[in-house]
Design a protein around this motif. Structure first.
Motif, mmCIF file in Angstrom:
data_model
loop_
_atom_site.group_PDB
_atom_site.id
_atom_site.type_symbol
_atom_site.label_atom_id
_atom_site.label_comp_id
_atom_site.label_asym_id
_atom_site.label_seq_id
_atom_site.Cartn_x
_atom_site.Cartn_y
_atom_site.Cartn_z
ATOM 1 N N TRP A 204 30.947 55.270 33.396
ATOM 2 C CA TRP A 204 30.777 54.454 32.213
ATOM 3 C C TRP A 204 31.056 52.989 32.536
ATOM 4 O O TRP A 204 32.114 52.651 33.065
ATOM 5 N N TYR A 205 30.042 52.148 32.254
ATOM 6 C CA TYR A 205 30.196 50.702 32.430
ATOM 7 C C TYR A 205 30.823 50.162 31.151
ATOM 8 O O TYR A 205 30.160 50.003 30.133
ATOM 9 N N ALA A 206 32.141 49.909 31.211
ATOM 10 C CA ALA A 206 32.876 49.523 30.011
ATOM 11 C C ALA A 206 32.726 48.049 29.672
ATOM 12 O O ALA A 206 32.893 47.648 28.516
ATOM 13 N N GLY A 207 32.433 47.223 30.653
ATOM 14 C CA GLY A 207 32.346 45.786 30.452
ATOM 15 C C GLY A 207 32.722 45.070 31.730
ATOM 16 O O GLY A 207 32.717 45.659 32.813
ATOM 17 N N SER A 208 33.053 43.795 31.593
ATOM 18 C CA SER A 208 33.373 43.027 32.796
ATOM 19 C C SER A 208 34.384 41.930 32.479
ATOM 20 O O SER A 208 34.504 41.475 31.335
ATOM 21 N N PHE A 209 35.117 41.552 33.523
ATOM 22 C CA PHE A 209 35.998 40.392 33.462
ATOM 23 C C PHE A 209 35.256 39.207 34.069
ATOM 24 O O PHE A 209 34.556 39.352 35.086
ATOM 25 N N GLN A 210 35.423 38.018 33.478
ATOM 26 C CA GLN A 210 34.659 36.839 33.892
ATOM 27 C C GLN A 210 35.598 35.672 34.147
ATOM 28 O O GLN A 210 36.547 35.445 33.380
ATOM 29 N N THR A 211 35.318 34.928 35.213
ATOM 30 C CA THR A 211 36.101 33.723 35.478
ATOM 31 C C THR A 211 35.332 32.811 36.424
ATOM 32 O O THR A 211 34.315 33.208 37.010
ATOM 33 N N HIS A 212 35.840 31.580 36.581
ATOM 34 C CA HIS A 212 35.287 30.623 37.530
ATOM 35 C C HIS A 212 36.348 30.334 38.588
ATOM 36 O O HIS A 212 37.516 30.083 38.256
ATOM 37 N N LEU A 213 35.960 30.399 39.823
ATOM 38 C CA LEU A 213 36.838 30.038 40.944
ATOM 39 C C LEU A 213 36.330 28.704 41.475
ATOM 40 O O LEU A 213 35.316 28.637 42.164
ATOM 41 N N ARG A 214 37.030 27.641 41.154
ATOM 42 C CA ARG A 214 36.473 26.313 41.383
ATOM 43 C C ARG A 214 36.801 25.745 42.756
ATOM 44 O O ARG A 214 36.087 24.885 43.264
ATOM 45 N N GLN A 215 37.878 26.223 43.359
ATOM 46 C CA GLN A 215 38.260 25.684 44.660
ATOM 47 C C GLN A 215 39.036 26.726 45.442
ATOM 48 O O GLN A 215 39.488 27.730 44.887
ATOM 49 N N ALA A 216 39.167 26.483 46.737
ATOM 50 C CA ALA A 216 39.886 27.401 47.605
ATOM 51 C C ALA A 216 41.299 27.639 47.073
ATOM 52 O O ALA A 216 41.995 26.699 46.667
ATOM 53 N N GLY A 217 41.700 28.910 47.057
ATOM 54 C CA GLY A 217 43.014 29.289 46.556
ATOM 55 C C GLY A 217 42.994 29.809 45.140
ATOM 56 O O GLY A 217 43.963 30.435 44.690
ATOM 57 N N ALA A 218 41.903 29.579 44.400
ATOM 58 C CA ALA A 218 41.808 30.080 43.036
ATOM 59 C C ALA A 218 41.741 31.605 43.049
ATOM 60 O O ALA A 218 41.120 32.207 43.935
ATOM 61 N N ILE A 219 42.372 32.245 42.052
ATOM 62 C CA ILE A 219 42.432 33.707 42.030
ATOM 63 C C ILE A 219 41.912 34.260 40.708
ATOM 64 O O ILE A 219 41.897 33.568 39.676
ATOM 65 N N ALA A 220 41.495 35.510 40.770
ATOM 66 C CA ALA A 220 41.148 36.298 39.592
ATOM 67 C C ALA A 220 41.856 37.629 39.734
ATOM 68 O O ALA A 220 41.612 38.360 40.703
ATOM 69 N N ALA A 221 42.757 37.937 38.810
ATOM 70 C CA ALA A 221 43.599 39.126 38.933
ATOM 71 C C ALA A 221 43.330 40.099 37.788
ATOM 72 O O ALA A 221 43.150 39.697 36.642
ATOM 73 N N VAL A 222 43.326 41.383 38.116
ATOM 74 C CA VAL A 222 43.142 42.444 37.138
ATOM 75 C C VAL A 222 44.266 43.462 37.319
ATOM 76 O O VAL A 222 44.598 43.838 38.448
ATOM 77 N N SER A 223 44.825 43.907 36.211
ATOM 78 C CA SER A 223 45.836 44.962 36.224
ATOM 79 C C SER A 223 45.314 46.174 35.471
ATOM 80 O O SER A 223 44.549 46.038 34.516
#
Length: 635
Positions: free
Chosen positions: A216-235
């Motif tokens: 089941w495709y429940a949805g998605s998390f969205q973000t912009h990583l603008r520069q080196a070191g930027a993170i996107a975290a999911v729990s």
């Protein structure tokens, strides 16, 4: 620890990357598990597998988080990898992997898309059952990142399809709750709701099991990583869904720190021992009933035989004496009619082994010998004496001492009571009814253990004092088969062929016999492989050199030639009794740490060369005996 890392020549070749599996356990019986390539090859693979009332009662929740990168140019690049029912592999994100490695036991992937390098790390919150996944932009950018949530909620052994109801997904602050069972949290969740039909698991197809399911495709998390070191975290977590866990990056850092401490507590002598010490940690779990041992990942729960065989390696060789003490006391409380409960994976108490209880006597004896804990000896001695009494009087499944020779016999219609316990259509493949050699070696050893513990506790050993001399003398008289070798079973329907069970008659602390070099050489020549002894010598009637195919085919081969790494410990210890080092035998298997279950040792392997690994990629007694055999032996 031994460095386990692969570059694009492994990661970018699907057959190579998909054959290597990683595991991160949560200390409760749950886990995250997958392959280097990112391809899910088993129904058991997923990012959040949650343990239930017992470690064996697991459910698969979060299946995958598929990264989709949108470059500054507007190009969209999908980094996930899936195989479908028609054999197509789409998308093919594995081809963009520049590397994979285990860092302090935690998996790390890096994808390169031109000058953009995206890294993923994940960890479990030990003892809490939660998952943390961190994506980090290392170079390039800015980019947009979408993490597509593929999920389910099902028994880990089964499948869920679009033929039934869709998972119930409730959007909540920062993410969603799936089936009221687990929660996801991350950046800007956008709900969807669609079946991905016909996802294929190639390993299940090879095992003769249902190879497909729907996700089941429940949805998605969205973000912009603008520069080196930027993170996107999911729990992702189960349990108390209203509680928000620690930030994902903190969970990863804490897991690394904990894993380093686990290794340090084991005081390893080299990088192989350090790697095995961390591997051992995955099997030691806490349950509502107390500490326990998962026999193997991904499909086993707790089995008393496996737990007691593994005890010295998992607990005493890794600095877990206090936790082990609790485990032994807990298992002692399950004794009934002189037998230790073997809960297996059914969720109900069963008493169906002849050797599990004898391994328990051995484990208690080793605990006291290596820790000096005579208080535990005094506490458990009444229970241990009751075990001896019950075996002398006779108990379930025809298990009892033959008064004619003092040896232990066992057998009942349809029962497979020794560690060679495979059955096909309810019929034991190797029933071994009568007096098996390793069972009687364990009986002699156990009686001696009880006598020693009673002496240390300054109390009476009871019937063990009389039973031990008779069993020891009868063993020496009845089991020799010529050339220093031993019969596999006496007083029962025998079988031709050389088996490794006799190794325990020479390797246990109070072994009934001393090995002869010629016998060990014969066993080595016929049975030994780089991963351990075969369960039956090639050329013997019934020998099967391949442990593959349908469940019936695999079970028929399980103890009919298949290699069992856990028996390497007995082989090495038997040689050590003669003052001969078998260090080469142990080091031969070190390369396996990076071949199958990464950083761990498999359950089994094919009897025929090149001895491809089979069974559980991560097996408790295989790891435990490799650890034990590497440490100095104390009688």
């Amino acid at each position: 620890m031994r460095r386990i890392a692969f570059g694009s020549q492994v990661c970018g070749r699907l057959e190579e990357g998909a054959a290597r599996e990683w595991l991160v356990a949560d200390g409760l019986g749950g886990y995250a598990m997958g392959t280097v390539s990112g391809l899910r090859t088993r129904r058991y693979h997923g990012l959040l597998v949650v343990a239930g009332a017992t470690p064996a009662q697991r459910h698969l929740g979060l299946v995958s988080l598929d990264p989709v990168v949108t470059l500054a140019s507007g190009a969209v690049v999908r980094l996930g990898t899936h195989e479908w029912a028609d054999g197509a592999v789409v998308p093919r994100g594995y081809a963009l992997l520049s590397g994979f490695e285990l860092v302090d036991g935690l998996p790390r992937w890096r994808w390169r898309v031109g000058d953009v390098v995206l890294e993923r790390e994940l960890a479990m919150a030990h003892g809490a059952g939660g998952l943390a996944v961190v994506h980090r932009l290392l170079t390039g950018g800015p980019v947009s990142l979408r993490l597509e949530v593929l999920c389910t909620w099902r028994d880990v052994h089964g499948e869920r399809t679009a033929g039934g109801p869709a998972p119930v997904v409730e959007e909540v602050d920062g993410g969603c709750v799936v089936e009221g069972a687990y929660r996801l949290r991350g950046p800007e969740f956008r709900g969807a709701g669609e079946w991905f039909r016909g996802v294929r698991h190639r390993e299940e197809a090879a095992r003769g099991l249902t190879p497909t399911e729907d996700l089941w495709y429940a949805g998605s998390f969205q973000t912009h990583l603008r520069q080196a070191g930027a993170i996107a975290a999911v729990s992702a977590w189960a349990g108390e869904l209203a509680e928000v866990p620690e930030p994902a990056e903190d969970v990863v850092a804490a897991a690394r720190t904990r894993n380093r401490a686990v290794v340090a507590a084991a005081a390893p002598a080299d990088d192989a021992q350090a790697t095995l010490a961390l591997a051992a940690d995955a099997f030691v779990v806490r349950t509502p009933a107390g500490p326990d041992v998962v026999a193997g990942y991904p499909w086993f729960g707790a089995w008393s035989r496996d737990t007691m065989i593994s005890y010295e390696g998992l607990f005493l060789a890794t600095g877990r004496e206090s936790l082990g003490r609790s485990l032994l006391r807990g298992y002692a409380a399950t004794l009934s009619r002189g037998m230790l409960a073997n809960t297996a994976d059914t969720g109900r108490v069963e008493y169906n082994t002849v050797d599990g209880t004898l391994w328990f006597l051995h484990a208690v004896g080793r605990h006291v010998a290596l820790t000096g804990d005579t208080d535990l000896a005094a506490e458990l001695l009444p229970a241990l004496r009751s075990v001896v009494d019950a075996h002398l009087a006779g108990t379930r499944f025809g298990i009892g001492v033959d008064p004619a020779d003092g040896l232990l016999r066992a057998g009942a219609e349809g029962a497979a009571l020794t560690w060679m316990d495979a059955r096909v259509d309810g019929v034991p493949v190797t029933p071994r009814t009568g007096k098996p050699v390793e069972v009687n070696a364990l009986w002699v050893n156990g009686l001696a253990m009880v006598i020693k513990l009673a002496w240390q506790a300054r109390t009476n050993a009871g019937a063990a004092t009389r039973a031990h001399p008779a069993a020891l003398a009868s063993f020496a008289r009845r089991f020799p088969a010529g050339g220093g070798l031993l019969h596999d079973v006496v007083d029962g329907p025998g079988g031709d062929g050389l088996r490794p069970n006799q190794l325990l008659a020479w390797s246990l602390p109070y072994a009934p016999l001393r090995p002869e070099p010629a016998a060990l050489q014969t066993i080595g020549a016929a049975l030994m492989t780089p991963l351990g002894p075969r369960s039956l010598a090639p050329g013997s009637p019934g020998y099967r050199g391949s442990h593959r195919g349908t469940p019936a085919e695999r079970d028929s081969a399980y103890h009919s030639g298949t290699v069992w790494p856990w028996l390497t410990g007995a082989y090495v210890t038997a040689w050590a009794r003669l003052g001969v080092s078998a260090e080469q035998t142990l080091s031969d298997a070190d390369g396996h740490l990076g071949e199958y279950g990464l950083g761990s040792v498999s359950e089994t392997a094919d009897g025929d060369a090149p001895h491809g690994a089979t069974g559980c990629p991560f097996q408790a007694w295989s790891v435990a005996e490799a650890l034990r055999a590497r440490r100095p032996t104390k009688p």
